[in-house]
Design a protein around this motif. Structure first.
Motif, PDB file in Angstrom:
ATOM      1  N   HIS A  14       0.735  -1.463   0.003  1.00 49.98           N
ATOM      2  CA  HIS A  14       0.097   0.136   0.043  1.00 49.98           C
ATOM      3  C   HIS A  14       0.796   1.388  -0.048  1.00 49.98           C
ATOM      4  O   HIS A  14       2.005   1.284   0.787  1.00 49.98           O
ATOM      5  CB  HIS A  14      -1.045   0.060   1.088  1.00 49.98           C
ATOM      6  N   GLU A  15       0.632   2.053  -0.778  1.00 49.44           N
ATOM      7  CA  GLU A  15       1.368   3.315  -1.021  1.00 49.44           C
ATOM      8  C   GLU A  15       1.345   4.088   0.027  1.00 49.44           C
ATOM      9  O   GLU A  15       2.101   5.153   0.264  1.00 49.44           O
ATOM     10  CB  GLU A  15       0.872   4.152  -2.291  1.00 49.44           C
ATOM     11  N   ILE A  16       0.448   4.284   0.922  1.00 46.36           N
ATOM     12  CA  ILE A  16       0.356   5.133   2.289  1.00 46.36           C
ATOM     13  C   ILE A  16       1.559   5.281   2.942  1.00 46.36           C
ATOM     14  O   ILE A  16       2.268   5.889   3.225  1.00 46.36           O
ATOM     15  CB  ILE A  16      -0.889   5.057   2.888  1.00 46.36           C
ATOM     16  N   GLN A  21      -6.426   3.073  10.443  1.00 51.84           N
ATOM     17  CA  GLN A  21      -6.005   4.286  11.493  1.00 51.84           C
ATOM     18  C   GLN A  21      -4.572   4.547  11.216  1.00 51.84           C
ATOM     19  O   GLN A  21      -3.693   3.870  11.357  1.00 51.84           O
ATOM     20  CB  GLN A  21      -6.194   3.538  12.959  1.00 51.84           C
ATOM     21  N   ILE A  22      -4.378   5.670  10.457  1.00 55.25           N
ATOM     22  CA  ILE A  22      -3.225   6.279  10.171  1.00 55.25           C
ATOM     23  C   ILE A  22      -2.834   7.348  11.239  1.00 55.25           C
ATOM     24  O   ILE A  22      -1.964   8.223  10.803  1.00 55.25           O
ATOM     25  CB  ILE A  22      -2.973   6.725   8.894  1.00 55.25           C
ATOM     26  N   GLY A  23      -3.757   7.720  12.299  1.00 56.50           N
ATOM     27  CA  GLY A  23      -3.656   8.794  13.050  1.00 56.50           C
ATOM     28  C   GLY A  23      -2.851   8.531  14.329  1.00 56.50           C
ATOM     29  O   GLY A  23      -2.682   9.347  15.208  1.00 56.50           O
ATOM     30  N   LEU A  24      -2.326   7.267  14.350  1.00 55.34           N
ATOM     31  CA  LEU A  24      -1.428   6.976  15.605  1.00 55.34           C
ATOM     32  C   LEU A  24      -0.231   8.043  15.820  1.00 55.34           C
ATOM     33  O   LEU A  24      -0.070   8.290  17.020  1.00 55.34           O
ATOM     34  CB  LEU A  24      -0.824   5.517  15.245  1.00 55.34           C
ATOM     35  N   GLU A  25       0.444   8.512  14.863  1.00 60.44           N
ATOM     36  CA  GLU A  25       1.299   9.757  14.974  1.00 60.44           C
ATOM     37  C   GLU A  25       0.489  10.828  15.889  1.00 60.44           C
ATOM     38  O   GLU A  25       1.503  11.247  16.861  1.00 60.44           O
ATOM     39  CB  GLU A  25       1.662  10.010  13.626  1.00 60.44           C
ATOM     40  N   SER A  39      -9.563  11.417   7.569  1.00 64.19           N
ATOM     41  CA  SER A  39      -9.766  11.638   8.804  1.00 64.19           C
ATOM     42  C   SER A  39      -8.171  11.612   9.822  1.00 64.19           C
ATOM     43  O   SER A  39      -7.935  12.480  10.281  1.00 64.19           O
ATOM     44  CB  SER A  39     -10.896  10.873   9.520  1.00 64.19           C
ATOM     45  N   GLY A  40      -7.521  10.568   9.229  1.00 55.80           N
ATOM     46  CA  GLY A  40      -6.312  10.344   9.899  1.00 55.80           C
ATOM     47  C   GLY A  40      -5.327  11.431   9.633  1.00 55.80           C
ATOM     48  O   GLY A  40      -4.574  11.950  10.499  1.00 55.80           O
ATOM     49  N   ILE A  41      -5.471  11.833   8.497  1.00 55.96           N
ATOM     50  CA  ILE A  41      -4.432  12.906   7.909  1.00 55.96           C
ATOM     51  C   ILE A  41      -4.885  14.168   8.679  1.00 55.96           C
ATOM     52  O   ILE A  41      -3.817  14.931   9.271  1.00 55.96           O
ATOM     53  CB  ILE A  41      -4.359  12.955   6.315  1.00 55.96           C
ATOM     54  N   ARG A  45       7.032   7.819  14.613  1.00 57.43           N
ATOM     55  CA  ARG A  45       6.834   6.344  15.036  1.00 57.43           C
ATOM     56  C   ARG A  45       5.685   5.894  14.855  1.00 57.43           C
ATOM     57  O   ARG A  45       5.504   4.738  14.606  1.00 57.43           O
ATOM     58  CB  ARG A  45       7.273   6.467  16.711  1.00 57.43           C
ATOM     59  N   GLY A  46       4.432   6.732  15.044  1.00 59.04           N
ATOM     60  CA  GLY A  46       3.370   6.184  14.628  1.00 59.04           C
ATOM     61  C   GLY A  46       2.942   5.628  13.141  1.00 59.04           C
ATOM     62  O   GLY A  46       2.396   4.546  13.086  1.00 59.04           O
ATOM     63  N   PHE A  47       3.771   6.116  12.038  1.00 57.76           N
ATOM     64  CA  PHE A  47       3.708   5.466  10.787  1.00 57.76           C
ATOM     65  C   PHE A  47       4.636   4.360  10.669  1.00 57.76           C
ATOM     66  O   PHE A  47       4.156   3.426  10.010  1.00 57.76           O
ATOM     67  CB  PHE A  47       4.400   6.703   9.905  1.00 57.76           C
ATOM     68  N   ILE A  48       5.794   4.442  11.452  1.00 59.31           N
ATOM     69  CA  ILE A  48       6.567   3.124  11.364  1.00 59.31           C
ATOM     70  C   ILE A  48       5.819   1.921  12.024  1.00 59.31           C
ATOM     71  O   ILE A  48       5.867   0.950  11.557  1.00 59.31           O
ATOM     72  CB  ILE A  48       8.046   3.360  11.964  1.00 59.31           C
ATOM     73  N   ALA A  49       4.996   2.287  13.156  1.00 56.59           N
ATOM     74  CA  ALA A  49       4.334   1.232  14.196  1.00 56.59           C
ATOM     75  C   ALA A  49       3.194   0.756  12.815  1.00 56.59           C
ATOM     76  O   ALA A  49       3.006  -0.346  12.894  1.00 56.59           O
ATOM     77  CB  ALA A  49       3.576   1.850  14.839  1.00 56.59           C
ATOM     78  N   LEU A  50       2.625   1.493  12.066  1.00 58.23           N
ATOM     79  CA  LEU A  50       1.510   1.164  11.179  1.00 58.23           C
ATOM     80  C   LEU A  50       2.024   0.378  10.230  1.00 58.23           C
ATOM     81  O   LEU A  50       1.540  -0.896   9.952  1.00 58.23           O
ATOM     82  CB  LEU A  50       1.266   2.368  10.560  1.00 58.23           C
ATOM     83  N   ALA A  51       3.425   0.511   9.768  1.00 56.33           N
ATOM     84  CA  ALA A  51       3.977  -0.446   8.820  1.00 56.33           C
ATOM     85  C   ALA A  51       4.212  -1.866   9.477  1.00 56.33           C
ATOM     86  O   ALA A  51       4.145  -2.952   9.017  1.00 56.33           O
ATOM     87  CB  ALA A  51       5.569   0.036   8.301  1.00 56.33           C
ATOM     88  N   ALA A  52       4.633  -1.659  10.735  1.00 50.41           N
ATOM     89  CA  ALA A  52       4.846  -2.966  11.623  1.00 50.41           C
ATOM     90  C   ALA A  52       3.471  -3.463  11.719  1.00 50.41           C
ATOM     91  O   ALA A  52       3.612  -5.060  11.577  1.00 50.41           O
ATOM     92  CB  ALA A  52       5.373  -2.693  12.988  1.00 50.41           C
TER      93      ALA A  52
END
Lengths: 368, 302, 509
Positions: A146-148, B37-41, B93-95, B224-231
């Motif tokens: 996914h690109e995000i 949920q991309i709003g973890l950051e 919303s997350g953005i 960190r929130g984004f990296i966590a999402l990748a995890a």
């Protein structure tokens, strides 16, 4: 909701304006609330903000200047979004594109005529932007990543790379590039409208507006653009009908990155004359808001960019009394407000009455 | 080389991994319930800020912790309401919420503390020995109340998801919200609950971040929130694997610190910072296609 | 607890301007199997959903026992002992059968821990009593369609429902499985349960129903007891007339076909193994002659979907030969295949239409930039006009969004796109999956006519349908697929029972 076949569709120009008006109203309300929290009398901040933006020709010029990169980044996001992609990577694409454009512009022969110099600089920036987008594009199209997440990772990578490139590779002492050759500098708008004197607005603004309409034409009139849009609506159907979905997605992402990279026209070529670390930062994210507010209409995007440009300029105008970050808070609030308003205004397709009298599966469809 | 395999390294890894792991487990809760949920950051930032602000105001780290967690939970719930009730796109919303958190904390930083960069120092929790290396460091890391809470929350998550009614309903809402609704599950309510839990766990990470530095710094979540999402994605939306990925991240970062400590900083030393991101990209590339997202992710019950 | 009487009292349900059910009266009583019949779109599913609280009435009342069903939610209905089995199973694919069974009605111990043991015990007890055996620890998506359906019924019973409403339960079952289902339902009814079944198969009504309600265009047009054995108050003929509204069934003239017509579509040894290592297609051989219509029957999930996708070129892992005329398609892309092989996939929402694009765009989806050897460039405007006219798409406005059209007209778009592109004659073939699924009677007739016309013009046609009546009406020959193989070839005069046996793999008795 009577949907007779000959019912006139809503005028397309008005639609993006309605949420914009709502956004404006929300901004004014929220700005006053924030001002109040910072101990300012109601409306003083608003007055200050207006005076610093649309109150003087200089302020207007600054708004145009601040809006210009936002139009680029919004269009970048828009193209990807229409194809069903979330390109959150404009931030990195802008930064690396600006660096490349600046470096190339500085290394041209001093006497390069302006049409050539500017074209080369923009091309370098666009290609670099596309290059940054290539990785998430290929990862999405070939591997299904996914690109995000991949674009966010690339933003971070570019962020780490930039100082390294500036200091170690280019040997720049001050985290900036050398001045571009005179031919690559863009004409300032005050050369045409003397009233704008001193403002940083350049012909990059009309260029950006033109690009907005160009992108719209691409998406509506060309085979490539239309197929991108269809993929954004239903990629499975497009694949089943033989459209090369992967290829179109890669193209959309590259185009998106290229347009983001080209945003340097406004900052490097139109304003500073060189790239320095942090120049144009934030435009990538704000561009997302602009695109969402502009709702897929070129004029809508330009107006939304002007709105956010106004906010940014207003932030500087009120900074002594209210932190300029208040304007970013407003921007975030606007995104949410507009999203909610759009959602409430849009009638979901499943609830649209079928046009013909005894439509069979309406019950099943509406219920599922 | 010995320093790479030292207790210091273990301690640093743990310390660094806590915010990542909290955010990742939070991501699992949110996305297993079906809400992107991309709003973890933003939650990390908000909870970090609120915890410090309350700790400064009250002089109590405990109150700061409670307030931070409450703020994170509320922030997360707000996202859920925007998505479930107002029906706006979860990515949008997350953005927006990330932007709101970033700008809002900066604005409040200036408003409350008159600084654009950081808050005044706070005491936070101080237990255990004071040394900065080896056993001392490890003991201090392990005795930190926020870390303990984070470990508990993280360890409980797989059990809660697999073995409890709430977990079953959360997974049902994330896999097939329509079927869950037909089974009499109140999908929005389940998702609100999941997002409350998610926000609270993520907030533990934010509080840890701030208390670890003994102050709030502008933008201190630092991706960190984004990296966590990748995890989360790499782990296939499974908490225990996501935590492992975060520990690997912590190790990478700790390695970076240890290496920078001992090596004379060569020109390319900065590039070590690229490691976590490049590694994430690579792992994503290899893991993609194998890890399946919850099938109801981003879908509504009706 | 006694099974409740469910009464629909002048119930109306509207979707926007469209009235799906209009002032309907019906009474579902304990101890009976109540069949609700009608054409596609007659409102019978909506009626059932109203009775089960899945939909709330726009007007009128639904009474369960003596009291109105309020609030009209599935949860409330279940509380009152009314459960529904949906046509599209409402199961979480990744859950085990037991997890699906208990979802929403979980027995718990302290701290909200699931009490799997007692759930299993209760489920097993019901299964033993009713004969509805399901492997409780299997992951639901690995269950067969029949098992999933048993699971659905078991789930309804698990929740204590004494009234069971089933929406088209036999649509996905083979005739023998259907018989088994009715045996179970009969036992439940004899035990005092209230059973209602929506179906469009009249033979089921004749054999199993105690009472029948006929719906047409949202209205209840007939509600009678239907005596199974012998002297009935109404007969099959009356039923047909009631369903069709007195209009004669639309005739379909199967186009004549020369016995020795040239072979156009040739499939040889087509095999496919999916990512999980499952063999989906096992060396499928099929030849279709010029102007021939071949119907493919089979229980859902026996490789029909994969066959269509493989023919379209959407399964890169497929091996074997596919040729149309003298053109070998096996190695060609989806796009290249389309020029001589028109394909309609079974799910028009998922893979057929861009609902938020215009009708015009949808009519030429994938055709832009098409250039056939030396022919002039694709004329988009002409193609859109021609396709709209030839297939009578309503409303004839290419600028309207496809999602706003009725299901039948949406389906016409998809079929127009697949058929209109093909050159007439022995150089093209068409494969249409579920061509009339979920479309109204009029559109179905129009689509059938278009299929007949295509065959008459020489195109080799393959139709895959879950509707055996449709296959028997259209096809010159019916082949049966089972476990990814073509196992039998039958004449369209074969009875549904014969076809059903073949679908299940049982030798003719």
């Amino acid at each position: 909701m009577s949907a007779t076949p000959d019912e006139a569709p809503e005028p397309p120009v008005l639609r993006p304006l309605l949420p914009a008006l709502l956004a404006l109203f929300g901004i004014i309300l929220l700005l006053n609330l924030i001002s109040f929290a910072f101990g300012q009398a109601p409306l003083t901040t608003l007055r200050l903000a207006l005076a610093g933006t649309w109150g003087t020709p200089y302020g207007i010029g600054q708004v145009l200047f601040k809006s210009t990169p936002l139009i680029f980044t919004a269009l970048a996001f828009e193209i990807a979004l229409r194809s069903g992609l979330f390109n959150i990577g404009a931030e990195g694409q802008v930064a690396l594109g600006s660096l490349a454009g600046g470096v190339v512009g500085a290394h041209l022969p001093a006497g390069t005529p302006w049409p050539l110099a500017i074209t080369i600089c923009v091309l370098a920036a666009a290609l670099t932007g596309a290059g940054v987008a290539l990785i998430p594009a290929v990862m999405r199209a070939r591997l299904g990543v996914h690109e995000i997440i991949s674009t966010i990772m690339l933003n971070r990578i570019v962020e780490v790379l930039l100082p390294f490139l500036l200091v170690t590779v280019l040997g720049a002492a001050a985290l900036r590039t050398v001045e571009v050759v005179p031919g690559a500098a863009l004409l300032k708008l005050d050369a045409v409208f003397p009233a704008l004197r001193g403002s940083a607005a350049s012909v990059a603004f009309p260029l950006a507006v033109g690009l907005a309409f160009g992108v719209d034409a691409l998406l509506r009139r060309t085979r490539r653009g239309r197929e991108m849009r269809w993929i954004g609506i239903n990629a499975a159907a497009c694949r089943a009908e033989g459209i090369d979905v992967s290829r179109r997605l890669v193209q959309a992402m590259l185009l998106s990155g290229a347009i983001a990279g080209a945003a340097m026209v406004a900052t490097v070529l139109g304003y500073k004359g060189y790239y320095e670390l942090g120049l144009g930062a934030g435009a990538g994210f704000t561009g997302i808001a602009v695109a969402l507010l502009g709702r897929g209409h070129p004029l809508g995007i330009v107006i939304a960019a002007l709105l956010f440009g106004t906010l940014q300029q207003a932030g500087l105008a009120v900074n002594a009394r209210v932190p300029k970050e208040a304007m970013d808070v407003l921007a975030a609030a606007v995104i949410l407000l507009v999203a909610v308003a759009n959602r409430a205004a849009a009638k979901p397709l499943t609830q649209v009455t079928p046009v013909v009298a005894p439509p069979a599966p309406a019950s099943e469809e509406a219920a599922s | 080389m010995s320093s790479i395999f030292s207790l210091t390294m273990v301690a640093e890894t743990l310390r660094i991994a806590v915010p990542y792991a909290c955010a990742a487990v939070a991501g699992v809760w949110a996305e297993r319930s079906g809400i992107i949920q991309i709003g973890l950051e933003g939650i990390l930032l908000t909870s970090a800020f609120v915890s410090v602000a309350v700790a400064v105001a009250s002089g109590s780290a405990v109150l700061g912790l409670v307030a931070g967690v409450a703020a994170g939970a509320a922030f997360s719930l707000f996202h859920a309401v925007l998505v479930e009730r107002a029906r706006i796109d979860a990515v949008v919303s997350g953005i927006a919420l990330n932007l709101l958190a970033f700008a809002g904390t900066r604005m409040s930083l200036r408003g409350l503390f008159g600084s654009a960069s950081n808050s005044p120092s706070i005491e936070a929790f101080r237990f255990g020995p004071t040394g900065s290396r080896g056993v001392d460091l490890l003991a201090r890391v392990l005795l930190d109340p926020v870390t303990i809470l984070a470990v508990l929350a993280t360890a409980a998550t797989p059990f809660l998801l697999a073995r409890t009614r709430l977990g079953l309903r959360t997974r049902a809402a994330g896999e097939n919200p329509a079927a869950a609704a037909m089974s009499g599950v109140n999908v929005p309510r389940v998702r609100y609950t999941a997002l409350l839990i998610s926000g609270a766990i993520c907030a533990l990470g934010g509080v840890h971040l701030a208390f670890d530095q003994h102050r709030f710094e502008s933008g201190m979540s630092n991706g960190r929130g984004f990296i966590a999402l990748a995890a989360v994605v790499v782990s296939g939306w499974r908490a225990e694997r996501a935590v492992l990925a975060c520990l690997a991240f912590g190790a990478l970062e700790a390695l970076q610190i240890v290496l920078q400590d001992q090596a004379n900083r060569s020109a390319g030393a900065d590039l070590i910072q690229l490691l976590p991101y490049v590694a994430t990209l690579l792992v994503l590339g290899f893991a993609a296609g194998r890890a399946a997202a919850p099938r109801g992710l981003g879908k509504h019950a009706d | 607890m006694d099974a409740p009487v469910i009464r629909l009292d002048a119930v109306t349900r509207r979707f926007g301007d469209f009235t799906a059910v209009s002032a309907a009266e019906a009474t579902l009583s304990p101890g009976e199997i109540h069949a609700i019949v009608g054409e596609n779109g007659a409102g019978k599913s909506t009626l059932l959903k109203l009775a089960a609280g899945v939909l709330a009435p726009s007007a009128g009342r639904v009474l369960v026992g003596d009291d109105a069903l309020s609030p009209a939610t599935p949860a409330e209905a279940i509380r009152r002992g009314v459960g529904m089995v949906h046509q599209h199973f409402m199961l979480v694919a990744a859950f085990t059968a037991l997890e699906n069974l208990m979802l929403g009605a979980e027995p718990v111990r302290s701290w909200g821990r699931l009490d799997l043991a007692s759930a299993r015990e209760k489920a097993q007890a019901i299964a033993d009593r009713t004969g509805l055996q399901v492997p409780l620890d299997a992951v639901t998506e690995t269950l067969s369609v029949g098992e999933r359906q048993r699971l659905e019924i078991l789930r309804v019973l698990y929740r204590g429902a004494r009234a069971i409403l089933l929406d088209e339960p036999t649509a996905v079952l083979s005739p023998l499985e259907a018989d088994e289902l009715y045996t179970t339902l009969r036992a439940l009814a004899d035990d005092g349960a209230t059973i209602a079944v929506v179906t469009h198969r009249l033979d089921e009504v004749a054999r199993f129903a105690d009472r029948v309600t006929v719906m047409r265009r949202g209205k209840v047009v007939l509600a009678r007891p239907y005596a199974r054995a012998g002297a009935g108050e109404i007969r099959g003929g009356d039923l047909t007339r009631a369903i069709m509204g007195g209009e004669p069934p639309l005739p379909f003239a199967r186009p004549a076909m020369a016995k020795d017509a040239a072979i156009v579509l040739e499939i040889k040894g087509l095999s496919l193994t999916d990512a999980g290592g499952q063999r989906r297609l096992r060396a499928v051989d099929l030849t279709v002659r010029q102007g021939e219509i071949v119907g493919i029957a089979g229980i859902e999930g026996n490789g029909q979907s994969e066959l269509v996708r493989a023919l379209a070129g959407l399964e890169p892992g497929a091996t074997g030969r596919v040729a149309v005329g003298d053109r070998d398609l096996s190695r060609l892309s989806v796009r290249a295949r389309r020029a001589s092989l028109g394909v309609v996939l079974e799910d028009r929402h998922e893979e057929g239409l861009c609902q938020e694009a215009t009708v015009g765009d949808n009519l030429v989806l994938g055709d832009l930039g098409d250039r056939r050897d030396g022919a002039p460039a694709f004329d988009e405007a002409a193609a859109i006009t021609r396709r709209m006219q030839r297939f009578d798409i309503h409303p004839a406005d290419p600028a309207r969004l496809a999602g706003e059209l009725s299901g039948g007209n949406q389906q016409k778009i998809v079929i127009a796109r697949a058929l209109d592109r093909l050159p007439r004659g022995p150089r093209s073939a068409a494969v249409l999956a579920q061509p009339t699924r979920g479309v109204d009677v009029g559109a179905a007739a129009a689509i059938h006519a278009a299929i007949g016309e295509a065959a008459a013009s020489g195109i080799a046609v393959v139709i895959i349908s879950a509707d055996l009546a449709e296959l028997r009406k259209l096809a010159h020959r019916i082949v049966v697929m089972r476990r990814g193989e073509i196992v039998q070839s039958l004449s369209p005069e074969a009875t549904e029972t014969e076809i059903g046996r073949a679908m299940l793999g049982q030798e003719a008795a």
